[in-house]
Each structure stands twice: as structure tokens, then as C-alpha cells.
Write a protein that holds these residues in place. Structure first.
Motif, PDB file in Angstrom:
ATOM      1  N   LEU A 143      -7.687   5.335 -36.503  1.00 48.46           N
ATOM      2  CA  LEU A 143      -6.597   4.439 -36.055  1.00 48.46           C
ATOM      3  C   LEU A 143      -5.248   4.883 -36.612  1.00 48.46           C
ATOM      4  N   HIS A 144      -5.242   5.162 -37.883  1.00 51.49           N
ATOM      5  CA  HIS A 144      -3.994   5.512 -38.561  1.00 51.49           C
ATOM      6  C   HIS A 144      -3.436   6.810 -37.989  1.00 51.49           C
ATOM      7  N   ALA A 145      -4.300   7.797 -37.857  1.00 49.34           N
ATOM      8  CA  ALA A 145      -3.873   9.091 -37.317  1.00 49.34           C
ATOM      9  C   ALA A 145      -3.435   8.937 -35.869  1.00 49.34           C
ATOM     10  N   THR A 146      -4.142   8.055 -35.152  1.00 49.99           N
ATOM     11  CA  THR A 146      -3.773   7.809 -33.753  1.00 49.99           C
ATOM     12  C   THR A 146      -2.354   7.275 -33.664  1.00 49.99           C
ATOM     13  N   ASP A 147      -2.084   6.311 -34.510  1.00 45.74           N
ATOM     14  CA  ASP A 147      -0.733   5.725 -34.471  1.00 45.74           C
ATOM     15  C   ASP A 147       0.314   6.786 -34.811  1.00 45.74           C
ATOM     16  N   ALA A 148      -0.006   7.572 -35.807  1.00 43.81           N
ATOM     17  CA  ALA A 148       0.959   8.606 -36.235  1.00 43.81           C
ATOM     18  C   ALA A 148       1.220   9.591 -35.105  1.00 43.81           C
ATOM     19  N   LEU A 149       0.152   9.952 -34.413  1.00 45.52           N
ATOM     20  CA  LEU A 149       0.315  10.914 -33.323  1.00 45.52           C
ATOM     21  C   LEU A 149       1.090  10.307 -32.170  1.00 45.52           C
ATOM     22  N   LEU A 150       0.771   9.074 -31.843  1.00 46.69           N
ATOM     23  CA  LEU A 150       1.459   8.419 -30.737  1.00 46.69           C
ATOM     24  C   LEU A 150       2.934   8.268 -31.063  1.00 46.69           C
ATOM     25  N   GLU A 151       3.216   7.991 -32.338  1.00 47.19           N
ATOM     26  CA  GLU A 151       4.597   7.861 -32.757  1.00 47.19           C
ATOM     27  C   GLU A 151       5.327   9.194 -32.572  1.00 47.19           C
ATOM     28  N   LEU A 152       4.607  10.257 -32.905  1.00 46.70           N
ATOM     29  CA  LEU A 152       5.180  11.600 -32.768  1.00 46.70           C
ATOM     30  C   LEU A 152       5.496  11.890 -31.303  1.00 46.70           C
ATOM     31  N   LEU A 153       4.531  11.590 -30.459  1.00 47.96           N
ATOM     32  CA  LEU A 153       4.708  11.852 -29.038  1.00 47.96           C
ATOM     33  C   LEU A 153       5.858  11.003 -28.490  1.00 47.96           C
ATOM     34  N   ALA A 154       5.931   9.791 -28.979  1.00 51.99           N
ATOM     35  CA  ALA A 154       7.009   8.910 -28.520  1.00 51.99           C
ATOM     36  C   ALA A 154       8.369   9.496 -28.888  1.00 51.99           C
ATOM     37  N   GLY A 155       8.412  10.056 -30.073  1.00 55.89           N
ATOM     38  CA  GLY A 155       9.654  10.670 -30.513  1.00 55.89           C
ATOM     39  C   GLY A 155      10.090  11.776 -29.578  1.00 55.89           C
ATOM     40  N   PHE A 156       9.128  12.621 -29.206  1.00 54.06           N
ATOM     41  CA  PHE A 156       9.469  13.713 -28.305  1.00 54.06           C
ATOM     42  C   PHE A 156       9.828  13.165 -26.915  1.00 54.06           C
ATOM     43  N   HIS A 157       9.127  12.118 -26.544  1.00 56.87           N
ATOM     44  CA  HIS A 157       9.444  11.517 -25.244  1.00 56.87           C
ATOM     45  C   HIS A 157      10.864  10.977 -25.218  1.00 56.87           C
ATOM     46  N   ARG A 158      11.238  10.396 -26.338  1.00 57.17           N
ATOM     47  CA  ARG A 158      12.600   9.865 -26.408  1.00 57.17           C
ATOM     48  C   ARG A 158      13.610  11.002 -26.254  1.00 57.17           C
ATOM     49  N   ASP A 159      13.220  12.169 -26.687  1.00 56.99           N
ATOM     50  CA  ASP A 159      14.108  13.335 -26.567  1.00 56.99           C
ATOM     51  C   ASP A 159      14.092  13.930 -25.165  1.00 56.99           C
ATOM     52  N   GLY A 160      13.299  13.308 -24.268  1.00 55.41           N
ATOM     53  CA  GLY A 160      13.322  13.763 -22.881  1.00 55.41           C
ATOM     54  C   GLY A 160      12.075  14.491 -22.442  1.00 55.41           C
TER      55      GLY A 160
END
Lengths: 228, 1085
Positions: A181-198
């Protein structure tokens, strides 16, 4: 940043089946999908529904039986192997369920691998790789080997590797499938960050948590893609 | 990071797996390098043998019949500065309690030993014979013991001339055995290019020459390295005199100069030279006649002279003119115009006396005068010329002294051999001309001297004409060794299966390694790596593995070669006989080994890599799912039809039973291959159909095991194919061993139906099929015993016992009719009913002579095929072309080339008698026959051998090669089986989760083992059955050949080892799989 109104990926009537002694087994039948630039799309579905097959077709690792796949408006479904590799190198990044890091290479070296076919200058590639690893919080671990990293850390390295060549499209096949769960959240957060960058992301998952992070959801079932 | 760096990183990371791949490459390298090193070693051994037997000698004059002054060697040395030695070489044998030992007897002096490898000078004491080691061992003698030496007495006069007495042909002398001459001091001196160590005897030259009645003479000259051949030839010609050549030039009373030869007949090349001299001369041919008859009157034993003179024209060829002396006219009441008949013997081989007659017309009667010039017209026959009376004549001719009348004695007393009549030279040459010549004398008229004639004749004649040419013996020896049987290639061929198995193992292991890295490959592909970049990455890795394996394999190659050399020198000594082998490794060979091994291994790895990369990345990554693979479509009906056609074709060929000899063996080998391939195709169909056979059925454990064969049909079939191919090849080749003949009395067998093979050290000069011949040698034999006698010209043994490439094989002359319907032919030009008749056929050119040899000799020793020509330099430097018209199938004649007796006499006019004989006798007569021959032929030094055993000696070489093939092939198959074992283990490891589930579901360990055994033994049985089916067809010709039975015991051992290996591998891997941890396996799944 791409104009989100531009269609980056378009699938039309894509079908794929596999041979059996008694005939062919259809996996995907008449798939239609459009992904705009900057979007985050999730495709869910039960096991064996053909999610990975769909991703492999988009990644040009497989060829559809019929239908068309367009990337940035260009037909790419039946490109010659070299052209497909070039596109994978420059325009598509892939993240798998199992990170598939090369165990004999360090985190930094794994991230550098895609820069070789892209013929990016060594120094430039090194700087970009270090920058990405810093961004994903593994600055101090960049010379560690996959065997010395946790599953979550390996998956993050895999994401950095997928993005080193600044692709237009990131394909993720069950990226959180092997994570807690924890790693999942961290990864999703990472992906979200890149998504925010376009970054445009097309993710295949059977995790509700992961699917919830996307802007649009589709469900794949009986060979058909249906908007959720 | 770049491709090279990643490749190096991969090599280090996957080191254990790369090492296993490299191990296969090391094995292949060891075998390839070992074979090449063996080739180098054998070649070096042969070169060393040349060096040992020739020492510092580079050129030699070698001939048998001319005995010149031994001082010529010193004269040549003084003129040219070259080191030169004279040798008196005679044929001899040593009689000891071990029997007769044929030997080379050399009369030598200090200058001979100076040319030896060590270069030390020795003088031999008289009455002492020094032996080489081989002679000591063969004769069973020790230093200080005495032995009887029997030699052929040198005589310029050919023994086939009936006028010569053969009673005095040999001389015996008792000698004391001296030192052993080591090979560093010419102990193994020989002019024959063979690795078989010679039996040599050395005595003091002058002592020997004196004993043989030719003091100061020699017949061989040796010249050291660095000599100029042109200078040697010029010096020899300058030194040689008329006396050295046996010419007798004398001034007659009427100032004519008479030329006669010791050998009675003037050789044709001398006659040609005389004709070119532009000195007036008359050729003369004087013949000895048994009787001259006219009506009821008869004059016995007279000489008639044919003279080249215009006063003696021939007249009518059918009844030529004859001029008779008054004495003869009176004796026969002759008148001019009357007729008379002269009866005489003609010269035939083996001194067979054939009497012929010619009728003449008396053209004139002259007054007989006692003129010394006329006495000189008679040839000089020892035992006759100096006799005081006719009754004292002691020649080889049977003279009925009862026919000699007092007036004949009175004639002899008054006129000696003065001819009683004259005929034209043309007539005389026609009726008495023979292979030795067509003139017995020549008379020169005009103002000249014997010295002038001698000088002019010598200037006219070449060294070849005089049989005094310098032969480049060193170059010939080196060429023979250089072109010898290539043991490197031979062992490469014999080790083919080991190399193939090692490379196959390499490929299997490399394939596993690639499968292990399937995900890596897919990842790189997904990351945008192009196919060619991935290929480059793998190529670098595989190249490094291949190079590393090849480098590490080289020391193994040296060890393997040493092992093989030990084998060749001991258990496989049949291939090289008593040859001393040296071990030689040279850097070029090692480099070649590295290159070949690297190339082959890289090829295998690239093939495996290419097959692996052929699939799409997705499929590559999904290789772990066997179900995906087994669903590929396949064309069952096509394969089934193809299999049936192949099997049917094979059966039809077997029933037709076509071809003969080697062609038949080849056809049946092809037939066996068809059977094998068809059987494999059937196996493939069956294996793939297995799932359908078990549909809607609940199978037992064993059937479950069989069903599993179709899980990975490619692997199952690869295992079956490997096993069956190995069994087929090894059985089909090994069974061609030539064993003891099933029926040696068969005329079509390798013995030709002859019971005994007899070889004599000195020639047998009589026809042993005649009463006279048997009487001469005191042979008391049954009437039904028949002999076929062969004239033999010296040469190198052209059999598989001689590794050197033979350029001058031993030639045998035979009457072809005597061999009709005997032996079998493996190949012949055209389709003659009796190939032996071909030996008498005209070829359209006098120089082209039809010849027959054993097929193995043709192919291996001579390096030729049927229809090819052997260039041969005969006596007097004349060049001949031997046309190979037929090849015998595994016969007694291995080592020689056969031509007709008639052609033999053309090529070697000076060789008389026979040294090789085949005896046809009933089995019951053999013992007394052998005893009688051993006693009667004692003076010729006979070696009497059972034909069957002699043939078996030749077969030893071929059989040894086949034994080596069986051993190495078996080793290869065992390596292949080990590879199979790894394959099976891999199969099981892939199915661990499956086994884990079965154990969890209640299957016992024993159940698992039973299933696995059933699966793998089924593969083994299929492989064996397919292999045996193919081999059965391939070995049919060998089974039906008269050449004996296959090596069943060897094959039994081979199959047993194979079965034990297969069972051991299967049981071990099954037990290993059954003992694995269930929980861990299920958790991993």
C-alpha cells in the motif's frame, strides 16, 4: 507541455487473437480508444481480459490482426521493427508490473539504458538520469543494484528509466501490482507529479486505488473497451 | 553506458552460466586441437624417420644390376667437392633358428657412416655383420653369435637367360654378429619411403665384394646434402668407364673392334647410341640352337650367327636365307637351295623352356676357318666358354650329352663356339630378340680405337640410359611424408561425433542461458533497443564466451593429443605399426585450433541466438508458457505422407539389393538414412498426436508420463534424433570391420581362394608348376598344387601399413589368365566379364600400361581413383604411365600394383625370377606343402604365410581405425547423453510447480519417478529403435560380405554403456525432482 486538446493516441477497430488447433481465440475485438495529450487514462478489467495485450499493441511490441493505431496522428500499427524500436525509444516509455530492471546494472545505469538507442550525448544523458533519480528520491542510491533496493524503489527506478528520453506517452502495465500500500501510494504520487508536468499516461491496472488516480477510466471485458 | 560496457557487465553477471557454455566449447576445442596436434606429430615423426634413414644423404644412384668401381665415389668427391660414398647392396636373408629373415645387406666403408645423422666414421671388421635393432630382434641374435648369411650373387647376366646356371645363383657365408647399429649411425638406413623399420645388415664392403667375386665393386652411390645434382651427374659420367658398365671392347685380328656386354645382350639404348655414332659397324646376334636338321640328318648344340652385313640378305621372311659352313653342309648333306630347320629355346620368364623352330633355305656354303674373330662371335657364357669339351658344359640348359657325337667334340676342340652357319641379322633379331636386347655383339670397322668408341658411346648416352641417374631421395622422402595420410584430418573425421556432441551441448546450454535472460531482452526491446543493437550485444557476449572457451580448451587439446598418441602407440598401434612417434605442437596449429573452434562455437551460438530472437519480444518473454508453443499449427498429413514415402523407398531399395562393393555399401547407407528419417518423422507425428490419443480418457501413471512427451515436442524429438543418429552412424560405420573371412577358400574372397602367400628374399628362378622347376628346388608336391608366380620390382609398400604417400609403389607382374575369376573388384572401368583380361589390352600407347591395385591402395596410399594414371619412372629413366583400370576389394595385393607379366618385362627387363607366389592347395595338403616349400626353397629365404592371416594383417589397420571411431563416437554419444540429461533436468525444473501440486494433491514420490521414467525411457526407446532401424539397413552389405562378421561384442558394450547412461541420467534427475521442497515451489508459483 502538450495541448491537452490534441489527440496523442488513437486506436480504431483494433483486434487481436491467438491461434489454437481448433481455430483462433479472440482476445481483443474492435477496440476504439482515444487519449489526448496530457491525459491520464486507466484501463481496468478482470484477469485474462487482454489488458496486457492491449498495452503491448500500443507499445508496438505486438501487431494487431486488424484496425489502426495512430500516435501523434501517424499510423504505427504495422511499422517495420527498426521504426517501431525508434518510436519506443523516443516517444513511448514503458513501466511493467515487475520492474524488469537489469540486475547486473546499477540504478543509474538502468536509467541510462534507453539513451543508447536514442543516441543522446553521454554527458547530457548522465545529467538527465541523475536529475530524474533525484526527483524520485533515490539520489543517494543511484549506484546501488536492484538487489539492494526495495520493490518500491525498483519500480520508481523503472519509472525514471521510462521517462529518461522525455517520451510523449507513458505506458504502465500494472505498475503497482507487486507493491504494498505504502509503495503504491508513493508510486502513484510520483506518476501524478509527472502527469502534472504534462506527461500523458495510459495505465492498465486491476487496482481500484491506482485507477482512481486517473482522469478517465475504461473497462476491458469480452474483448471490448467500455468507458467506465 | 554503452553496448560494450553492458556486454561486459552481462558477462560478469552471468559468469556461472557463461562458464557452462564455455565448458562445451572447451571440449570441442580439445577434440579439434587434439586431432590437429596428432596430425602434426605423425607428420613430424615421418619427417624424423626420413632424417634417420637418410642422414646427410640427399642424392643417390640406386641400381641392382651394374657393379662399378667403388673408387668412383672418391673421384666424384674430388671433382665436385661433395661428400660421397659407395655401397654394395645385395639381396640377402639371415638364416637363424627363428627362420629366414629377409634383410637389406649393405657392404659399406667409413665414408658411408660419415653420411649418417651422427657423422661418426666406422670401419667394420671382415667376417662380421653389424645389425640394426630390428634385425637383431627379428633374427633373435645376440652380439658374438654366428649366423648364416645367404646372398644373391651379383651377376650382370640376367637369370632368365637359360644359358646361365641358377645353381650358383646364391652364396652362403657364415658371419659373426657384431654391434647393434643405432639409428643415429644409419641403423635404419633405407631408400624405401616407409615408416616400417627396415631389417639392415652391414658388412665391410671390400670383404663382401671379394666374397661375391667382384672385388672393388659397388652398385650404389650416395651424395651428401648441398651437392649440385648437375655437377654430380657430370662427374659420374666422366668417371664411369666401359669396364664399369660391363662393356668388353677388344681389337680383333682383322683390326675390327668388337663390343660385347657382360649381360650377353647389348641393351637397346646402347644399340641406338651405336647407330648415332656414325662409325661403320655391324650388329651381331648369335644364338645357341638345340639342333639343326635336314631330312634325317641332325646336328646338335650349335651356334648360328645373325650378322648385319650386305652379304647376308634375309630373302623370304617365311623361309629366310642361311649360309652354312662346309662342316655343317657335310654333316647334313646340304646343297645350295636345300632346306634345313633350326630348333632353339626362346627366353621366357621363370626360365620356362619353350622350343621353337624356323626353316631356312641354304643360300651358300662357305669354307670354315679357325679364325679367332669368329670364335669371338659366340657370347661369353660362364660354364661354356672356357670348357674343354662339350660334355663339360655347365649351363642352365638341359644338355643331352648322349646326342653329342665325337665329331661334335672334335669341332668344339678345333673351333670352340665358332658359328656353324650365318643368317641375316634381321632374321636373328626377329627369332632371338628378347627383352634384354636384340644383339649379342657389335663389330666396328674403320680407323678407330676401343678408347674412342667407349668415349663416344658414353658421350652419346645419358645417365638415364645407363641407369646411373642421381635420384633426389631426400626430396622424395620429404614429399612422401609431407603428402602422407593426414592424421589430423583423419582424427577430425573420427572425432566428428565428439565435436558435434560438444557443440550441441554448447548450443543447448547457450539456449538455456538465453531463455533465462528472456525478460532482459524484452525489457531492452521495450526500452527502444533496436533488434540489431540487441544482436550486437549478444554477439559481443557470445564472441567473448567462444574466445574464452577456445583459449581454455587449448591446454586440454594438448592433453587430449597426448592421450590419443598414447592410444596410437599402444592399444591402437595397428594404425602405425612399429613407428616411433614424436609429440609435436606448433604455434600455427594452436592458432588454427583457436580459430576453427572459435568459428564453430560462434556459429552454433549465433544459430541459437538467431532462433531465440526470431520470435517477437512478447513471445520471447512468454517462453515460460509451454501451452502457447504447443498450440502452433503443424501439417500432420504432410509429415505422415513424407514418412511413408521414405519408408517405402527404403524397403524397395532393400528388396532390389542393387550395386556391389563400395557402391552397394553407399546405397544401403543412404537407404538406412531414409529409414532413420522416416522413422523420426513417424515419431514426430506420434508425439504430437499423443494429446489426442488421451482425449476423454483417464490415463494411468505410465500413460501420463508418455503424454508429457508432447509437452515440448521439439525437445523430445531433438533427444530422439540425437540418440538415433548417434546409434545409426556408429553402428553403420563400425560394422564395416573386416574380420576373419567366413570362407577363405572362396575364389571371390580377399585371398582369391589361395591357401598360401609366399614371399622370398631371393628370387625363385624356375616355374614351380613344371616338373623341372620342382625338381630343381627338390619339391615333392601333389599334382593338384598350383602356383601363381609374380615378378616383383622394388618399390615402397603402397598399403595402409605405410603412412607415407607413395610415388613409386611396388609393381608385380602376373599372367592375368592365372587370376581369372579370382578376387572381387570394388570398381572397374566399363563392365568387363573378366577384369583381369584388361591387363593384356592395348591402350593405344606403348607408355600407357593397364594396372590393377587394391581399392584401398588406390584411394589412400596413392591418392587416386579408377581411371587415374600413376607416373612411374622405370629402368633406364624411361617414363611409364600406369592406368588404373580396376580396384580390388580388400585383397592380398594391398601394397602393390599389378600389371601383366608381358608389360612387366618391358618396364623391368633386367628383373628375373619371382619373389611372390600364391599357392592353391587343398586344406589337407597344407602342412606337408609348407614343410616341403620351407625345405626346398631354403636358398631363397622363404616366408610362408597363411593367406587368410596375411589378409587379416592388412585389415588390422582399417579395423583399428573403426575401433577408434567406435570409441570416440561412443564418447561423443555419452557427451550428447549428458547434454540430454541437462535438457531433461531443465524440463523438470520448469515443471517444478506442477510436481509440487501433484505431491500436494497426493501423488507419492514413487508415482512421480514412475511417470518421469516412463516419459524419458519412451524417448530413449524411440531413439534406439529409430537408430537400429536405420543401422539395420545400412549394415546389410557388411553382413552378407564374405569378409567376416561385425564386432558384436564391441557394439554390445557400446549399447550397454548407452543404456546405463540413459537410465542413470533419467533416474537421477527424476529422484532429484521428486525430492524438491513442495512448499517452496508452491510459494514461488
Amino acid at each position: 507541455m502538450n495541448d491537452s486538446n490534441n489527440l496523442l493516441l488513437e486506436l480504431s477497430e483494433v483486434a487481436r487473437s491467438y491461434p489454437e488447433p481448433a481455430g483462433r481465440i479472440p482476445v481483443l475485438t474492435g477496440i476504439d480508444l482515444s487519449v489526448k495529450s496530457g491525459e491520464w487514462v486507466a484501463v481496468t478489467g478482470p484477469s485474462g481480459s487482454g489488458k496486457t495485450t492491449l498495452l503491448n499493441l500500443i507499445a508496438l511490441l505486438d501487431t494487431p490482426d486488424c484496425g489502426s493505431i495512430k500516435l501523434n496522428g501517424r499510423e504505427v500499427a504495422r511499422l517495420p521493427e527498426d521504426r517501431a524500436a525508434e518510436l519506443r525509444s523516443r516517444q513511448i516509455g514503458m513501466v511493467f508490473q515487475l520492474h524488469h530492471l537489469l540486475p547486473q546494472c546499477s540504478a543509474l545505469e538502468n536509467v541510462l539504458l534507453p539513451t543508447i538507442p536514442a543516441k543522446i550525448d553521454g554527458q547530457t544523458a548522465l545529467e538527465r538520469a541523475r536529475s530524474l533519480l533525484c526527483r524520485i528520491g533515490l539520489e543517494s542510491r543511484m549506484n546501488h543494484f536492484p538487489g539492494q533496493l526495495s520493490g518500491g524503489e525498483c519500480q520508481r527506478v523503472a519509472v525514471a528509466r521510462a521517462l529518461i528520453n522525455s517520451p510523449s506517452l507513458l505506458l504502465a502495465d500494472e505498475p503497482t501490482g507487486a507493491l504494498d500500500l505504502h509503495a503504491t501510494d508513493a508510486l502513484l504520487e510520483l506518476l501524478a507529479g509527472f502527469h502534472r508536468d504534462g506527461m500523458t499516461i495510459l495505465m492498465v491496472t486491476h487496482s481500484e486505488r491506482a485507477a482512481a488516480a486517473a482522469q478517465r477510466r475504461y473497462v476491458l471485458g469480452s474483448g471490448k473497451l467500455v468507458k467506465a | 553506458m554503452n553496448v560494450l560496457k553492458l556486454a561486459l557487465r552481462n558477462l560478469r553477471y552471468y559468469l556461472p552460466h557463461n562458464l557452462t557454455t564455455a565448458a562445451g566449447i572447451m571440449a570441442a576445442t580439445a577434440v579439434i586441437g587434439g586431432a590437429l596436434i596428432i596430425g602434426d606429430s605423425v607428420r613430424a615423426s615421418l619427417f624424423k624417420l626420413v632424417s634417420d634413414r637418410l642422414g646427410k644423404v640427399e642424392y643417390a644412384v640406386i641400381q641392382q644390376e651394374n657393379y662399378f668401381r667403388s673408387a668412383i665415389a672418391g673421384e666424384i668427391a674430388a671433382k665436385t667437392g661433395a661428400d660421397c660414398a659407395a655401397v654394395l647392396q645385395v639381396e640377402a636373408f639371415l638364416a637363424s633358428e627363428h627362420g629366414a629373415v629377409k634383410a637389406n645387406l649393405y657392404g659399406v666403408s667409413r665414408d658411408f657412416f660419415r653420411l649418417s645423422p651422427a657423422g661418426d666414421e666406422y670401419s667394420l671388421p671382415p667376417d662380421t655383420v653389424w645389425l640394426n635393432r630390428t634385425a637383431m630382434q627379428a633374427a633373435g641374435l645376440k652380439t658374438g653369435e654366428t649366423a648364416l648369411l645367404r646372398v644373391l650373387k651379383p651377376d650382370r647376366m640376367p637369370a632368365d637367360i637359360p644359358m646361365t646356371s641358377i645353381d650358383q645363383a646364391t652364396a652362403a657365408m657364415r658371419v659373426m654378429c657384431g654391434e647393434v647399429v643405432p639409428n643415429s649411425h644409419f641403423g635404419d638406413f633405407s631408400m624405401v619411403n616407409s615408416q616400417t623399420l627396415p631389417v639392415n645388415l652391414f658388412v665391410d664392403r671390400e670383404w663382401l665384394a671379394a666374397k661375391l667375386g667382384i672385388p672393388g665393386k659397388a652398385n650404389w652411390l650416395l651424395a651428401a646434402k648441398g651437392s649440385n645434382p648437375a655437377a654430380l651427374t657430370a662427374a659420374l659420367k666422366k668417371s664411369i668407364t666401359a669396364d664399369d658398365l660391363g662393356w668388353k671392347l677388344s681389337v680383333l685380328q682383322d683390326k675390327e673392334i668388337s663390343l660385347k656386354c657382360d649381360r650377353v645382350f647389348i641393351p637397346p639404348q646402347i644399340v641406338s647410341a651405336i647407330d648415332k655414332l656414325k662409325i661403320d659397324h655391324r650388329l651381331i646376334m648369335t644364338g645357341f640352337v638345340n639342333r639343326i636338321e635336314s631330312g634325317k640328318f641332325s646336328t646338335p648344340y650349335s651356334f648360328v650367327c645373325g650378322m648385319q652385313d650386305k652379304n647376308y640378305p634375309e630373302g623370304d621372311e617365311n623361309c629366310p636365307n642361311i649360309w652354312v659352313s662346309g662342316w655343317l653342309a657335310n654333316d647334313l648333306s646340304l646343297r645350295v637351295g636345300g632346306k634345313l630347320k633350326i630348333t632353339y629355346y626362346v627366353i621366357t620368364p621363370l626360365r620356362t623352356l619353350v622350343e621353337k623352330s624356323t626353316e631356312f633355305k641354304v643360300a651358300g656354303i662357305y669354307t670354315l676357318k679357325d679364325d679367332p674373330s669368329n670364335r669371338e662371335l659366340m657370347p661369353d657364357y660362364p660354364g661354356m666358354t672356357d670348357s674343354e669339351s662339350c660334355r663339360d658344359w655347365n649351363t642352365g640348359l638341359p644338355v643331352d650329352t648322349g646326342r653329342i657325337r665325337p665329331r661334335d667334340e672334335a669341332y668344339w676342340e678345333s673351333y670352340r663356339g665358332t658359328p656353324k652357319a650365318f643368317i641375316s641379322y634381321k632374321t636373328a633379331a626377329r627369332i632371338w630378340g628378347n627383352r634384354f636386347g636384340e644383339a649379342t655383339a657389335c663389330r666396328f670397322t674403320g680407323k678407330t680405337t676401343p678408347q674412342t668408341i667407349s668415349e663416344k658411346l658414353l658421350a652419346q648416352l645419358s645417365a638415364q640410359d645407363l641407369n646411373l641417374q642421381w635420384t633426389p631421395v631426400l626430396q622424395d622422402g620429404l614429399d612422401g611424408s609431407r603428402n602422407a595420410v593426414d592424421f589430423g584430418q583423419l582424427f577430425m573425421g573420427l572425432s566428428f561425433f565428439v565435436v558435434a556432441a560438444a557443440l550441441l551441448l554448447t548450443g543447448v546450454l547457450a539456449g538455456f542461458n538465453l531463455e533465462r535472460r528472456a525478460n532482459d531482452i524484452m525489457t531492452l526491446t521495450a526500452l527502444g533497443w533496436e533488434r540489431r543493437r540487441i544482436i550486437k550485444l549478444l554477439f559481443i557476449e557470445h564472441g567473448a564466451v567462444a574466445a574464452a572457451g577456445a583459449v581454455c580448451g587449448i591446454p586440454l587439446a594438448v592433453l587430449y593429443a597426448k592421450g590419443l598418441l598414447w592410444g596410437i602407440a599402444s592399444v591402437w598401434s595397428g594404425t602405425v605399426g612399429r613407428t616411433r612417434l614424436v609429440f609435436e605442437v606448433n604455434s600455427a596449429t594452436l592458432l588454427l585450433t583457436f580459430a576453427v573452434s572459435c568459428a564453430l562455437s560462434l556459429l552454433v551460438l549465433l544459430i541459437v541466438q538467431s532462433k531465440f530472437l526470431k520470435k517477437r519480444p512478447v513471445e520471447t518473454a512468454m517462453r515460460q508458457i509451454p501451452a502457447f508453443q504447443s498450440n502452433r499449427p503443424w501439417h500432420k498429413d504432410t509429415w505422415l505422407r513424407t514418412a511413408c514415402v521414405m519408408l517405402l523407398a527404403a524397403v524397395v531399395i532393400i528388396l532390389l539389393n542393387p550395386g556391389h562393393g563400395e557402391a552397394r555399401a553407399g546405397i544401403f547407407f543412404g537407404c538406412g538414412s531414409l529409414l532413420l528419417t522416416g522413422a523420426l518423422l513417424l515419431c514426430m507425428v506420434f508425439v504430437r498426436r499423443l494429446p489426442a490419443l488421451f482425449k476423454n480418457r483417464r490415463p494411468g501413471l505410465i500413460l501420463c508420463g508418455l503424454r508429457n512427451c508432447s509437452r515440448r515436442p521439439g525437445r523430445s524429438l531433438a533427444a530422439i534424433a540425437l540418440l538415433s543418429s548417434g546409434i545409426f552412424l556408429i553402428t553403420a560405420v563400425s560394422v564395416n570391420r573386416q574380420g576373419v573371412l567366413q570362407d577363405p577358400a572362396r575364389r571371390d574372397s580377399g585371398t582369391g581362394g589361395f591357401a598360401l602367400y609366399i614371399e622370398t628374399a631371393l628370387p625363385v628362378l624356375a616355374d614351380l608348376n613344371t616338373a623341372e622347376g620342382r625338381l630343381h628346388y627338390h619339391l615333392d608336391l601333389p599334382e593338384n598344387v598350383r602356383f601363381v608366380q609374380f615378378s616383383a620390382a622394388p618399390g615402397s609398400e603402397a598399403s595402409c601399413l605405410n603412412l607415407n604417400r607413395v610415388s613409386r609403389p611396388r609393381i608385380l607382374g602376373v599372367i592375368p589368365e592365372e587370376l581369372a575369376s579370382r578376387f572381387s573388384f570394388a570398381g572397374v572401368i566399363g563392365k568387363p566379364s573378366s577384369p583381369w583380361d584388361f591387363l593384356n589390352r592395348e591402350t593405344g600407347s606403348a607408355e600407357i600400361i593397364p594396372a590393377i591395385a587394391d581399392m584401398a591402395v588406390i584411394n589412400w596410399s596413392l591418392g587416386k581413383k579408377i581411371g587415374d594414371i600413376i607416373d612411374y619412372e622405370g629402368e633406364n629413366g624411361r617414363h611409364w604411365k600406369l592406368l588404373l583400370i580396376g580396384g580390388l576389394e580388400n585383397s592380398l595385393f594391398q601394397g602393390s600394383v599389378l600389371i601383366s607379366r608381358q608389360n612387366f618385362m618391358q618396364m623391368f627387363p633386367d628383373i628375373s625370377g619371382s619373389k611372390i607366389m600364391l599357392a592353391d592347395a587343398r586344406p589337407g595338403d597344407l602342412k606337408p606343402l609348407i614343410s616341403s616349400l620351407a625345405k626346398g626353397l631354403t636358398v631363397t629365404g622363404p616366408q610362408i604365410e597363411n593367406s587368410e592371416l596375411r589378409l587379416a594383417r592388412y585389415n588390422v589397420v582399417q579395423n583399428t581405425y573403426l575401433t577408434i571411431f567406435l570409441a570416440l563416437g561412443g564418447l561423443g554419444l555419452i557427451i550428447g547423453s549428458a547434454g540430454l540429461g541437462i535438457l531433461l533436468l531443465r524440463n523438470m525444473l520448469e515443471r517444478l510447480p506442477e510436481f509440487a501440486w501433484m505431491r500436494a494433491a497426493g501423488f507419492s514420490r514413487r508415482d512421480l519417478i514412475t511417470m518421469l521414467l516412463a516419459e524419458h525411457l519412451f524417448i530413449f526407446i524411440c531413439g534406439v529403435c529409430c537408430g537400429i532401424a536405420g543401422a539395420a539397413a545400412a549394415i546389410l552389405p557388411a553382413l552378407t560380405s564374405p569378409a567376416g562378421s561385425p564386432p558384436w561384442s564391441g557394439l554390445a558394450i557400446f549399447f550397454t554403456c548407452l543404456l546405463l547412461t540413459a537410465v542413470a541420467v533419467t533416474v537421477l534427475t527424476a529422484r532429484y525432482a521428486s525430492r524438491l521442497n513442495i512448499i517452496a515451489s508452491l510459494r514461488n508459483e
